[in-house]
Write a protein that holds these residues in place. Structure first.
Motif, PDB file in Angstrom:
ATOM      1  N   UNK A 287       0.813  -1.213   0.000  1.00  0.00           N
ATOM      2  CA  UNK A 287       0.000   0.000   0.000  1.00  0.00           C
ATOM      3  C   UNK A 287       0.847   1.264   0.000  1.00  0.00           C
ATOM      4  N   UNK A 288       1.995   1.205   0.671  1.00  0.00           N
ATOM      5  CA  UNK A 288       2.833   2.383   0.853  1.00  0.00           C
ATOM      6  C   UNK A 288       4.278   2.061   0.518  1.00  0.00           C
ATOM      7  N   UNK A 289       4.937   3.008  -0.159  1.00  0.00           N
ATOM      8  CA  UNK A 289       6.355   2.888  -0.488  1.00  0.00           C
ATOM      9  C   UNK A 289       7.087   4.068   0.129  1.00  0.00           C
ATOM     10  N   UNK A 290       8.366   3.881   0.421  1.00  0.00           N
ATOM     11  CA  UNK A 290       9.142   4.903   1.123  1.00  0.00           C
ATOM     12  C   UNK A 290      10.401   5.229   0.329  1.00  0.00           C
ATOM     13  N   UNK A 291      10.533   6.490  -0.047  1.00  0.00           N
ATOM     14  CA  UNK A 291      11.678   6.907  -0.838  1.00  0.00           C
ATOM     15  C   UNK A 291      12.901   7.065   0.069  1.00  0.00           C
ATOM     16  N   UNK A 292      13.999   6.428  -0.301  1.00  0.00           N
ATOM     17  CA  UNK A 292      15.211   6.501   0.516  1.00  0.00           C
ATOM     18  C   UNK A 292      16.109   7.617   0.003  1.00  0.00           C
ATOM     19  N   UNK A 293      16.920   8.148   0.892  1.00  0.00           N
ATOM     20  CA  UNK A 293      17.839   9.228   0.563  1.00  0.00           C
ATOM     21  C   UNK A 293      19.270   8.828   0.899  1.00  0.00           C
ATOM     22  N   UNK A 294      20.216   9.441   0.207  1.00  0.00           N
ATOM     23  CA  UNK A 294      21.626   9.156   0.455  1.00  0.00           C
ATOM     24  C   UNK A 294      21.936   9.365   1.937  1.00  0.00           C
ATOM     25  N   UNK A 295      22.622   8.406   2.525  1.00  0.00           N
ATOM     26  CA  UNK A 295      22.963   8.479   3.943  1.00  0.00           C
ATOM     27  C   UNK A 295      21.985   7.768   4.845  1.00  0.00           C
ATOM     28  N   UNK A 296      20.816   7.388   4.327  1.00  0.00           N
ATOM     29  CA  UNK A 296      19.876   6.593   5.117  1.00  0.00           C
ATOM     30  C   UNK A 296      20.485   5.211   5.391  1.00  0.00           C
ATOM     31  N   UNK A 297      20.144   4.657   6.547  1.00  0.00           N
ATOM     32  CA  UNK A 297      20.498   3.279   6.859  1.00  0.00           C
ATOM     33  C   UNK A 297      19.235   2.443   6.700  1.00  0.00           C
ATOM     34  N   UNK A 298      19.300   1.422   5.868  1.00  0.00           N
ATOM     35  CA  UNK A 298      18.125   0.605   5.565  1.00  0.00           C
ATOM     36  C   UNK A 298      18.354  -0.806   6.100  1.00  0.00           C
ATOM     37  N   UNK A 299      17.406  -1.279   6.891  1.00  0.00           N
ATOM     38  CA  UNK A 299      17.524  -2.571   7.566  1.00  0.00           C
ATOM     39  C   UNK A 299      16.448  -3.518   7.042  1.00  0.00           C
ATOM     40  N   UNK A 300      16.871  -4.646   6.497  1.00  0.00           N
ATOM     41  CA  UNK A 300      15.927  -5.653   6.009  1.00  0.00           C
ATOM     42  C   UNK A 300      15.308  -6.391   7.186  1.00  0.00           C
ATOM     43  N   UNK A 301      13.991  -6.495   7.204  1.00  0.00           N
ATOM     44  CA  UNK A 301      13.322  -7.232   8.266  1.00  0.00           C
ATOM     45  C   UNK A 301      13.579  -8.731   8.154  1.00  0.00           C
ATOM     46  N   UNK A 302      13.766  -9.211   6.943  1.00  0.00           N
ATOM     47  CA  UNK A 302      13.912 -10.648   6.720  1.00  0.00           C
ATOM     48  C   UNK A 302      15.365 -11.106   6.858  1.00  0.00           C
ATOM     49  N   UNK A 303      16.300 -10.292   6.344  1.00  0.00           N
ATOM     50  CA  UNK A 303      17.676 -10.766   6.231  1.00  0.00           C
ATOM     51  C   UNK A 303      18.711  -9.945   6.990  1.00  0.00           C
ATOM     52  N   UNK A 304      18.287  -9.122   7.935  1.00  0.00           N
ATOM     53  CA  UNK A 304      19.257  -8.335   8.699  1.00  0.00           C
ATOM     54  C   UNK A 304      20.262  -9.224   9.416  1.00  0.00           C
ATOM     55  N   UNK A 305      19.807 -10.366   9.928  1.00  0.00           N
ATOM     56  CA  UNK A 305      20.724 -11.251  10.663  1.00  0.00           C
ATOM     57  C   UNK A 305      21.778 -11.855   9.752  1.00  0.00           C
ATOM     58  N   UNK A 306      21.557 -11.800   8.436  1.00  0.00           N
ATOM     59  CA  UNK A 306      22.530 -12.298   7.474  1.00  0.00           C
ATOM     60  C   UNK A 306      23.383 -11.163   6.904  1.00  0.00           C
ATOM     61  N   UNK A 307      23.193  -9.950   7.410  1.00  0.00           N
ATOM     62  CA  UNK A 307      24.007  -8.819   6.970  1.00  0.00           C
ATOM     63  C   UNK A 307      23.326  -7.845   6.051  1.00  0.00           C
ATOM     64  N   UNK A 308      22.030  -8.031   5.760  1.00  0.00           N
ATOM     65  CA  UNK A 308      21.327  -7.171   4.818  1.00  0.00           C
ATOM     66  C   UNK A 308      20.926  -5.843   5.463  1.00  0.00           C
ATOM     67  N   UNK A 309      21.925  -5.036   5.700  1.00  0.00           N
ATOM     68  CA  UNK A 309      21.782  -3.682   6.249  1.00  0.00           C
ATOM     69  C   UNK A 309      22.690  -2.797   5.411  1.00  0.00           C
ATOM     70  N   UNK A 310      22.192  -1.688   4.892  1.00  0.00           N
ATOM     71  CA  UNK A 310      22.985  -0.887   3.963  1.00  0.00           C
ATOM     72  C   UNK A 310      22.875   0.604   4.249  1.00  0.00           C
TER      73      UNK A 310
END
Length: 232
Positions: free
Chosen positions: A87-110
């Motif tokens: 329903x909703x999308x979120x525009x990311x900006x340079x310098x944001x830290x984005x954390x995956x709900x599914x794969x954060x424990x595997x390192x999917x944080x950027x």
């Protein structure tokens, strides 16, 4: 029975860090969600309200964000916002830290680089910004350490595809590094990113050079490749 019930508890090193003289802080003291409540558009912080896309009401073409296990972000599929299953999308900006709900424990944080500014994330990610005084590279590196990811795993529920949302991440306790260690970490990551950019430019330059010299890069060839491009 969850096998994690038989494992050590999250935060097992907190007292050790304190004895060693480190200040220990919860992640929410270092980082905050860029969108206050991903489920409640009315609760959005005013600074990011323009970065919220209500999918059903938008025909804007957007490129979805993907975060890899190696901690890098990349472009995903480009779609009309109204075609999204969210329903909703979120525009990311340079310098944001984005954390995956599914794969954060595997390192999917950027950390979002300049060239990916404007991509959109779904509610499967938490988009964050550091509090004043903390560099995004520093927090990114801390969250991707084995100890941090192990504690996130122990704090989560489920087996296999373990979900980690902001409620869990925000309570993660970490030792706060000194200014000297913080600066060394940030400088090293910035140097690495500069070298990665330089490498990309050299690859592109090499391809352009040989393509031009031998007519190996032309509009006809590109049109043929585009016509047979596989779906993403």
């Amino acid at each position: 029975m969850d096998v994690k019930a038989c494992l050590p508890s999250a935060g097992r090193n907190v007292e050790k860090w304190k004895r060693e003289g480190h200040r220990v802080a919860e992640v929410r003291e270092l980082l905050r969600p860029a969108f206050l409540d991903p489920e409640d558009v009315t609760a959005l912080s005013s600074e990011r309200s323009e970065d919220v896309i209500l999918a059903a009401d938008s025909d804007e073409m957007v490129t979805l964000l993907r975060v890899r296990y190696d901690g890098t972000a990349e472009s995903g599929e480009t779609i009309a916002a109204s075609d999204s299953t969210y329903d909703t999308l979120y525009r990311v900006r340079a310098g944001d830290i984005v954390i995956s709900h599914i794969n954060a424990v595997h390192g999917a944080i950027a950390v979002i680089p300049d060239q990916l500014d404007g991509l959109v994330a779904t509610k499967e990610y938490t988009v964050c910004r550091p509090h004043v005084g903390y560099h995004p590279f520093l927090i990114w590196q801390m969250l991707r350490t084995p100890e941090a990811r192990a504690d996130l795993l122990l704090s989560s529920t489920g087996m296999g595809r373990t979900r980690v949302d902001w409620n869990i991440v925000s309570k993660l306790q970490l030792p706060v590094p000194s200014e000297e260690v913080s600066k060394a970490t940030v400088d090293a990551i910035q140097k690495a990113r500069d070298l990665e950019q330089q490498a990309r430019e050299l690859y592109q330059s090499a391809g352009t050079s040989i393509g031009t010299a031998l007519n190996l890069d032309n509009q006809e060839a590109r049109a043929l490749l585009a016509a047979f491009k596989p779906p993403r």
